[in-house]
Design an enzyme around this catalytic site. Structure first.
Site, PDB file in Angstrom:
ATOM      1  CG  ASP A  66      -1.878   1.313   1.578  1.00 15.17           C
ATOM      2  OD1 ASP A  66      -2.861   0.809   0.194  1.00 15.17           O
ATOM      3  OD2 ASP A  66      -1.779   1.749   2.269  1.00 15.17           O
ATOM      4  CB  THR A  99      -1.132   6.291  -2.216  1.00 14.21           C
ATOM      5  OG1 THR A  99      -1.584   5.298  -1.786  1.00 14.21           O
ATOM      6  CG2 THR A  99      -2.310   7.035  -1.016  1.00 14.21           C
ATOM      7  CB  THR A 100       0.765   3.125  -5.564  1.00 16.23           C
ATOM      8  OG1 THR A 100       1.774   2.536  -4.459  1.00 16.23           O
ATOM      9  CG2 THR A 100       2.284   2.689  -7.055  1.00 16.23           C
ATOM     10  CG  ASP A 389      -6.291   1.105   0.176  1.00 16.57           C
ATOM     11  OD1 ASP A 389      -6.161   2.179   0.812  1.00 16.57           O
ATOM     12  OD2 ASP A 389      -5.056   0.650  -0.316  1.00 16.57           O
TER      13      ASP A 389
END
Length: 557
Positions: A66, A99-100, A389
């Site tokens: 994550d 986010t990545t 998520d």
């Protein structure tokens, strides 16, 4: 002569030891920091992404893919990299996923900007081109979005968000749990994720995770002599310690006889007894206290048949207040019957080796809890992050009612249309727009690389397929370019939109910096890197080009 000497005298306005980097040197340093951070977490993207193991100075281990968790655990020192971390955190706060993606895309935009700089394109021209590209990309994104918020679509979205995060063995069960939880707390198209409480239980199988209709608190009764369950509960919420008032550290008590000592102890016990009497007189038979409860007070509470829990978290208190109608009381003297909440059933239950308190049959059922099971602490923690998520993306879909097809298809379609738009723009801004389009392709490229596929072949096949169908993407499990709409790979429009906006804004912020002033010791010394003959010309970076490691481990590559 004296005046001449004064004019030639150097003037220092910065503290001795302060480092300053100007012009292209500052720009290169910041771009390198952004690219290094992007490369660090790029391998975690997608269903086939790998995990990172992070070890802090105390030896605690976090294993996750994550992006928000990895960036939060890394001890990053470079200021430009810290800016990207803040952008990723904001992405996580706003939509709960992506986010990545935002960091990888920002890193690629910085890389493309650097190439343009080396070819003689001025920074202001690049920024103007990126601004034009961003406006067009958002327009294209809206054009390829689909209206959908039915339960089947929500389950597909939840499943897509959790894929590759340790949930594959129970993806169907968990997606059902997520969608059911969100639908229970949904209120006129709005979802407050705080109404959904996730509790981890270490032990058992992932498929044993379940949804609880009500509120789950990870504490049992304050005393085993209290009743194990209460029907027709009258609930009191206290932000007031049921303990002796602390005396000053300088206070002294002198007793001339045992009788005086006994009188003092009796007065303290009477004070606690009066507090309990206030609770009993209010009609409460359940007490949730945000502070501590003295052992003597627990004895009297149990004697009066009151179920009590001490040191309840503020977030749990808020959920209980919302679900039961109870009012949080800051002074026990103000506790009256009209400030109590109600619930049909409150009881203690042991799950594996942990005690929980269940609050069920509430007046306002717009709250629920999810029990996450996992064989170890690390597994249950990663499952919890995957569920968070999924909660974010399902909530965003319910609120916006807009989705896009996944598997890298939206990035390829946006890149294709953006390149066509660039041909209509004159000047060097056209180069920046095309660079922005090429940067978007880093997402499908990374998905292919992380799946062990040939990224060049995949991109060629995707571009060809998008000449006729905008929903063609890469199935990382088979390696084929297929219609991802038919495969049910769906993502919320909000996640894509926020990721692109945040990445572009972060890139613009970094590219506008042409002067970096750093206090002594805040930046590591320059090191020699591949392709650089003179280490003094390389922007200062931590050893091995890392972003600053965690305690107990070397800097990450």
């Amino acid at each position: 002569m004296a005046n001449g000497n004064q004019q030639n005298q150097p003037i220092f306005i910065l503290r001795d030891g302060t480092e300053r980097f100007q012009g292209s040197r500052a720009t290169k340093m910041n771009i390198l920091a952004g690219k290094t951070l992007a490369e660090t977490i790029r391998t975690t993207l997608g269903p086939k992404g790998m995990d990172k193991m992070l070890v802090d100075g105390m030896g605690d281990i976090v294993v996750s893919n994550d992006g928000a968790t990895i960036l939060g655990e890394m001890d990053i020192t470079h200021p430009a990299a810290k800016m990207l971390v803040e952008v990723a955190k904001k992405q996580d706060d706003v939509v709960g996923d992506g986010t990545t993606t935002v960091v990888v895309l920002a890193g690629e935009l910085l890389k493309k900007a650097e190439e343009l700089f080396e070819n003689g394109v001025h920074a202001s021209t690049v920024l103007r081109g990126f601004t034009l590209a961003l406006d067009k990309v958002i327009e294209i994104l809206f054009g390829i979005s689909i209206d959908a918020n039915d339960k089947e679509t929500l389950e597909k979205i939840a499943k897509t968000a959790m894929t590759g995060k340790g949930t594959d063995v129970a993806a169907d069960e968990l997606s059902d749990v997520i969608v059911e939880a969100v639908l229970r707390v949904e209120n006129n198209g709005n979802v407050d994720k705080k109404d959904i409480n996730i509790q981890r239980v270490n032990g058992g199988e992932i498929s044993e995770s379940e949804i609880i209709d009500g509120i789950l608190i990870d504490k049992g009764r304050a005393s085993p002599s209290m009743p194990e369950e209460i029907n027709d509960a009258k609930i009191a919420l206290l932000k007031y310690p049921i303990e002796h008032k602390d005396t000053n550290t300088d206070s002294k008590a002198n007793f001339s006889s045992p009788e005086q000592l006994q009188m003092f102890l009796d007065s303290e016990e009477q004070e606690l007894k009066n507090m309990v009497n206030n609770i009993v007189e209010s009609g409460a038979n359940v007490l949730f206290c945000q502070k501590g409860i003295d052992d003597v007070a627990m004895h009297y509470l149990a004697k009066n048949g009151i179920y009590a829990i001490k040191r309840v978290k503020k977030s749990d208190i808020s959920r209980i207040a919302k679900a039961t109608g109870a009012e949080l009381v800051t002074d026990i003297k103000d506790l009256t019957s009209d400030k109590l909440g109600t619930a049909g059933h409150i009881f203690e239950k042991k799950i594996f080796d942990q005690k929980f308190t269940f609050v069920e049959e509430c007046d306002n059922p717009k709250s629920c809890s999810i029990i996450v099971r996992g064989s170890t602490r690390h597994i249950s923690s990663e499952i919890e992050r995957a569920l968070e998520d999924a909660l974010g993306v399902v909530s965003a879909t319910i609120e916006d009612e807009k989705v896009v097809i996944g598997g890298g298809s939206p990035e390829i379609e946006m890149a294709k249309q953006l390149k066509a738009y660039a041909d209509t723009i004159g000047g060097r801004e056209q180069l920046a727009i095309k660079a922005f389009a090429e940067a978007l392709e880093i997402i499908p490229r990374t998905l292919a690389e992380n799946a062990g596929l040939d990224a060049i072949d995949v991109l060629v096949d995707l571009r060809s397929a998008h000449e006729t169908n905008p929903y063609m993407g890469i199935d990382v499990f088979t390696g084929e370019v297929v219609n991802m709409k038919d495969r049910g790979v769906i993502e919320p429009q909000r996640v894509k939109k926020q990721a692109i906006l945040s990445a572009a804004e972060a890139c613009e912020m970094i590219l506008r910096i042409d002067d970096l002033v750093a206090a002594e010791g805040s930046l590591n010394k320059p090191n020699k890197a591949e392709g650089m003959d003179d280490p003094g010309n390389l922007p200062p970076m931590p050893p091995q080009g890392g972003m600053g490691g965690m305690g107990g481990m070397p800097p990450m590559m």
